[in-house]
Design a protein around this motif. Sequence first.
Motif, PDB file in Angstrom:
ATOM      1  N   PRO A 101      -5.017   3.247  -2.582  1.00  0.00           N
ATOM      2  CA  PRO A 101      -6.468   3.186  -2.982  1.00  0.00           C
ATOM      3  C   PRO A 101      -7.615   3.943  -1.929  1.00  0.00           C
ATOM      4  N   THR A 114      -2.294  -1.233  -9.630  1.00  0.00           N
ATOM      5  CA  THR A 114      -3.013  -1.453  -8.568  1.00  0.00           C
ATOM      6  C   THR A 114      -2.149  -2.170  -7.468  1.00  0.00           C
ATOM      7  N   THR A 161      -0.309   2.666   0.491  1.00  0.00           N
ATOM      8  CA  THR A 161      -1.380   3.533   0.660  1.00  0.00           C
ATOM      9  C   THR A 161      -0.814   4.699   1.506  1.00  0.00           C
ATOM     10  N   GLY A 181      -1.539  -0.426  -4.173  1.00  0.00           N
ATOM     11  CA  GLY A 181      -1.999  -1.213  -3.144  1.00  0.00           C
ATOM     12  C   GLY A 181      -1.078  -1.293  -1.940  1.00  0.00           C
TER      13      GLY A 181
END
Length: 134
Positions: free
Chosen positions: A72, A46, A53, A50
């Motif tokens: 995300p 994540t 992007t 993140g």
Amino acid sequence: MGMNKRAKVLFLLLFFLGLCFIMIAYVSLIWHPALPFESKSKREVTELLGENTGTIVKLTTEENVDWYGYGPQANEASAADAMKRAVTEKGWTFIQQEGAGYFFERGKEKMIITSQMWTGNYVLFRIPAGVLEP
């Protein structure tokens, strides 16, 4: 009589705490289901996605497969477009999509890349190792 009431309160308290624990475990599975690979943690994935992007990002290589991600807040169409751009830049021609499979050719070589949503926010791509390497 007082001990009986105390036992009931204790039972209800433990029952409630048990339910809370089960609900927290269930919710954490919804938000972060298992990854299809083991060499990176959910948190690492994540964070990587993140920080990047709008582009596909290499996450890991396991068993001759490169795992890439997009997100995300990814939708499958924008993720697929980013992946197809990266693969066609390496000389592959996109042929067709069937479900979660994307079919490519380069000369006589054929390749299938598969995708899957992860947590509802990220798209993961299973790409044969080395395809997107420089």
